[in-house]
Design a protein around this motif. Structure first.
Motif, PDB file in Angstrom:
ATOM      1  N   UNK A  96      10.121-118.184 -44.317  1.00  0.00           N
ATOM      2  CA  UNK A  96      11.250-119.001 -44.756  1.00  0.00           C
ATOM      3  C   UNK A  96      11.817-119.779 -43.569  1.00  0.00           C
ATOM      4  N   UNK A  97      12.077-121.051 -43.777  1.00  0.00           N
ATOM      5  CA  UNK A  97      12.672-121.857 -42.725  1.00  0.00           C
ATOM      6  C   UNK A  97      14.184-121.670 -42.713  1.00  0.00           C
ATOM      7  N   UNK A  98      14.790-122.078 -41.608  1.00  0.00           N
ATOM      8  CA  UNK A  98      16.244-121.971 -41.505  1.00  0.00           C
ATOM      9  C   UNK A  98      16.895-122.865 -42.551  1.00  0.00           C
ATOM     10  N   UNK A 122      14.603-102.822 -38.387  1.00  0.00           N
ATOM     11  CA  UNK A 122      14.617-104.039 -39.188  1.00  0.00           C
ATOM     12  C   UNK A 122      14.388-105.260 -38.325  1.00  0.00           C
ATOM     13  N   UNK A 123      15.089-105.315 -37.195  1.00  0.00           N
ATOM     14  CA  UNK A 123      14.967-106.471 -36.316  1.00  0.00           C
ATOM     15  C   UNK A 123      13.522-106.620 -35.831  1.00  0.00           C
ATOM     16  N   UNK A 124      12.948-105.519 -35.390  1.00  0.00           N
ATOM     17  CA  UNK A 124      11.568-105.562 -34.911  1.00  0.00           C
ATOM     18  C   UNK A 124      10.626-105.966 -36.045  1.00  0.00           C
ATOM     19  N   UNK A 125      10.834-105.391 -37.223  1.00  0.00           N
ATOM     20  CA  UNK A 125       9.981-105.725 -38.360  1.00  0.00           C
ATOM     21  C   UNK A 125      10.076-107.183 -38.754  1.00  0.00           C
ATOM     22  N   UNK A 126      11.286-107.722 -38.767  1.00  0.00           N
ATOM     23  CA  UNK A 126      11.471-109.121 -39.131  1.00  0.00           C
ATOM     24  C   UNK A 126      10.836-110.045 -38.097  1.00  0.00           C
ATOM     25  N   UNK A 127      11.065-109.750 -36.812  1.00  0.00           N
ATOM     26  CA  UNK A 127      10.488-110.586 -35.758  1.00  0.00           C
ATOM     27  C   UNK A 127       8.969-110.545 -35.817  1.00  0.00           C
ATOM     28  N   UNK A 128       8.407-109.360 -36.042  1.00  0.00           N
ATOM     29  CA  UNK A 128       6.950-109.230 -36.100  1.00  0.00           C
ATOM     30  C   UNK A 128       6.362-109.965 -37.290  1.00  0.00           C
ATOM     31  N   UNK A 129       7.153-110.142 -38.369  1.00  0.00           N
ATOM     32  CA  UNK A 129       6.679-110.843 -39.556  1.00  0.00           C
ATOM     33  C   UNK A 129       6.893-112.344 -39.456  1.00  0.00           C
ATOM     34  N   UNK A 130       7.428-112.805 -38.337  1.00  0.00           N
ATOM     35  CA  UNK A 130       7.616-114.232 -38.153  1.00  0.00           C
ATOM     36  C   UNK A 130       8.888-114.783 -38.753  1.00  0.00           C
ATOM     37  N   UNK A 131       9.853-113.917 -39.094  1.00  0.00           N
ATOM     38  CA  UNK A 131      11.131-114.397 -39.623  1.00  0.00           C
ATOM     39  C   UNK A 131      11.919-115.050 -38.488  1.00  0.00           C
ATOM     40  N   UNK A 132      12.420-116.284 -38.666  1.00  0.00           N
ATOM     41  CA  UNK A 132      13.190-116.938 -37.603  1.00  0.00           C
ATOM     42  C   UNK A 132      14.400-116.106 -37.187  1.00  0.00           C
ATOM     43  N   UNK A 133      14.796-116.254 -35.937  1.00  0.00           N
ATOM     44  CA  UNK A 133      15.883-115.446 -35.387  1.00  0.00           C
ATOM     45  C   UNK A 133      17.180-115.655 -36.164  1.00  0.00           C
ATOM     46  N   UNK A 134      17.501-116.904 -36.464  1.00  0.00           N
ATOM     47  CA  UNK A 134      18.740-117.176 -37.192  1.00  0.00           C
ATOM     48  C   UNK A 134      18.738-116.570 -38.580  1.00  0.00           C
ATOM     49  N   UNK A 135      17.597-116.611 -39.271  1.00  0.00           N
ATOM     50  CA  UNK A 135      17.489-116.008 -40.606  1.00  0.00           C
ATOM     51  C   UNK A 135      17.673-114.496 -40.509  1.00  0.00           C
ATOM     52  N   UNK A 171      29.514-114.102 -47.384  1.00  0.00           N
ATOM     53  CA  UNK A 171      28.250-114.828 -47.448  1.00  0.00           C
ATOM     54  C   UNK A 171      28.288-116.071 -46.572  1.00  0.00           C
ATOM     55  N   UNK A 172      29.418-116.781 -46.611  1.00  0.00           N
ATOM     56  CA  UNK A 172      29.545-117.992 -45.796  1.00  0.00           C
ATOM     57  C   UNK A 172      29.402-117.664 -44.312  1.00  0.00           C
ATOM     58  N   UNK A 173      30.074-116.597 -43.880  1.00  0.00           N
ATOM     59  CA  UNK A 173      29.974-116.192 -42.470  1.00  0.00           C
ATOM     60  C   UNK A 173      28.541-115.841 -42.111  1.00  0.00           C
ATOM     61  N   UNK A 174      27.861-115.078 -42.977  1.00  0.00           N
ATOM     62  CA  UNK A 174      26.492-114.671 -42.689  1.00  0.00           C
ATOM     63  C   UNK A 174      25.556-115.876 -42.624  1.00  0.00           C
ATOM     64  N   UNK A 175      25.702-116.798 -43.566  1.00  0.00           N
ATOM     65  CA  UNK A 175      24.814-117.971 -43.610  1.00  0.00           C
ATOM     66  C   UNK A 175      25.074-118.892 -42.426  1.00  0.00           C
ATOM     67  N   UNK A 176      26.345-119.251 -42.221  1.00  0.00           N
ATOM     68  CA  UNK A 176      26.676-120.207 -41.163  1.00  0.00           C
ATOM     69  C   UNK A 176      26.424-119.613 -39.780  1.00  0.00           C
ATOM     70  N   UNK A 177      26.790-118.345 -39.595  1.00  0.00           N
ATOM     71  CA  UNK A 177      26.584-117.713 -38.287  1.00  0.00           C
ATOM     72  C   UNK A 177      25.100-117.630 -37.956  1.00  0.00           C
ATOM     73  N   UNK A 178      24.288-117.208 -38.932  1.00  0.00           N
ATOM     74  CA  UNK A 178      22.853-117.139 -38.697  1.00  0.00           C
ATOM     75  C   UNK A 178      22.265-118.511 -38.399  1.00  0.00           C
ATOM     76  N   UNK A 179      22.700-119.518 -39.160  1.00  0.00           N
ATOM     77  CA  UNK A 179      22.197-120.876 -38.922  1.00  0.00           C
ATOM     78  C   UNK A 179      22.589-121.361 -37.530  1.00  0.00           C
ATOM     79  N   UNK A 180      23.850-121.103 -37.127  1.00  0.00           N
ATOM     80  CA  UNK A 180      24.310-121.541 -35.807  1.00  0.00           C
ATOM     81  C   UNK A 180      23.513-120.860 -34.691  1.00  0.00           C
ATOM     82  N   UNK A 181      23.274-119.558 -34.819  1.00  0.00           N
ATOM     83  CA  UNK A 181      22.495-118.843 -33.807  1.00  0.00           C
ATOM     84  C   UNK A 181      21.064-119.382 -33.766  1.00  0.00           C
ATOM     85  N   UNK A 182      20.527-119.690 -34.942  1.00  0.00           N
ATOM     86  CA  UNK A 182      19.179-120.257 -34.979  1.00  0.00           C
ATOM     87  C   UNK A 182      19.096-121.600 -34.300  1.00  0.00           C
ATOM     88  N   UNK A 183      20.135-122.428 -34.439  1.00  0.00           N
ATOM     89  CA  UNK A 183      20.150-123.757 -33.818  1.00  0.00           C
ATOM     90  C   UNK A 183      20.190-123.684 -32.292  1.00  0.00           C
TER      91      UNK A 183
END
Length: 348
Positions: A96-98, A122-135, A171-183
């Motif tokens: 999934x893209x950001x 979870x973090x290790x599993x997500x990173x190993x599966x190629x999930x973007x950091x912000x997601x 939800x807004x905090x989770x979405x926006x914060x993750x997107x900002x960290x990804x950027x």
């Protein structure tokens, strides 16, 4: 010859019959909690109408009420959780893209059984599966902060408006914060061993679970979750009872009221070093709102306790650098502060 006893699995009919009886008994008992608390206090050697009597009545009423609500919510969501697993969640988010990925990750965080204790695997599993950091961060923010226990208890104790408010802005905090960290493209601030980990295959759970298995998963969730958090609930109710009986409404309104501009950042700062969960902190929220504390300040306090707790930061230190943890805290805290100030402005 050696005989092996195979445990009998209850039939769907037995489960449904037991659930119907249990729900009927639950409602019958729930209706008697308020009269019982008044009767119990009336038969205690305390001055009627005083602060101590008020605190005891709050405690006697809220303790079984919250535990009963928690049990029924956890069972229902345990059935829902049987449709998810860490592997399935990882597979859904992989690729999934950001943007859309942040929305999907935050939405999944509501229904998946993960807390701060699950952060490292979870973090290790997500990173190993190629999930973007912000997601990944959107999921890790939403999973503990907007879990179904928090929403269910908020709805039952303080009303659907507060529950929906918490859901929407969480939800807004989770979405926006993750997107900002990804950027910010901070993948280089992960611990080296996390960056070096190789992608692994995603193994999904079978999709053909029977309803008996799902009911059993719900009951196992009750045993596990309620068994782990009941003492936090009682501690939270005790704090709420003290606030309800002994803290003057006028004093609390001055400290946590909308007119005190510093109340929101103070609530966030106080909440971060605390360790609690949704079930333990909601009785405190109930008492604060009942005493006239501002909604925005109380929501900011609750979000900081659940979403930015110091123990969670210690766990995340195993996979994140100090710099990345600092960015995570700054971004999420900014979102929580914005929620607090906005609601105090709108509802003052």
């Amino acid at each position: 010859m050696t005989s092996h006893t195979v445990p009998l699995k209850r039939s769907p009919g037995m489960w449904l019959g037991g659930i119907v009886i249990a729900v009927a008994a639950w409602f019958a008992l729930y209706r008697q909690l308020q009269p019982f608390s008044r009767w119990a206090v009336a038969h205690m050697p305390v001055a009627p109408g005083g602060a101590l009597a008020s605190s005891i009545e709050f405690f006697v009423y809220d303790t079984p009420k919250v535990l009963m609500l928690l049990t029924i919510v956890v069972f229902a969501m345990g059935v829902v959780r049987s449709f998810f697993s860490p592997e399935r969640t990882r597979a859904i988010l992989a690729g999934k893209r950001e943007g859309l990925g942040n929305v999907a990750a935050a939405g999944l965080g509501i229904f998946t059984p993960f807390c701060s204790c699950s952060a490292v695997p979870l973090f290790v599993g997500f990173v190993s599966a190629g999930v973007p950091l912000g997601v990944t961060f959107s999921f890790l923010i939403a999973a503990p902060m907007i879990n179904e226990v928090a929403l269910g208890l908020l709805f039952a104790l303080v009303g659907w408006r507060v529950a929906l408010t918490y859901l929407a802005f969480g939800l807004t905090i989770a979405i926006v914060s993750g997107w900002a960290i990804g950027r910010l493209h901070l993948e280089g601030w992960l611990q080296q061993w996390v960056r070096n980990i190789r992608a692994s295959d995603v193994v999904l759970q079978p999709e053909d679970m029977e309803w008996v298995d799902r009911f059993e998963a719900g009951w196992e969730g009750v045993q596990e979750i309620v068994g782990k958090v009941w003492y936090w609930i009682i501690a939270g109710i005790a704090v709420g009872a003290f606030i309800h009986g002994y803290v003057p409404a006028a004093l609390l309104a001055r400290i946590m009221g909308a007119d005190a501009w510093w109340s929101v950042p103070a609530a966030v700062l106080v909440g971060i070093p605390m360790y609690s969960n949704a079930a333990g902190i909601i009785p405190v929220v109930e008492a604060l709102l009942g005493k006239g504390a501002a909604l925005g300040t109380v929501l900011a306090f609750m979000m900081s306790v659940i979403g930015l707790s110091f123990p969670e930061m210690i766990i995340l230190r195993k996979v994140l650098s100090v710099k990345l943890i600092a960015v995570f805290i700054a971004v999420v805290a900014s979102g929580i502060l914005a929620v607090g100030f906005l609601f105090n402005l709108l509802f003052s």
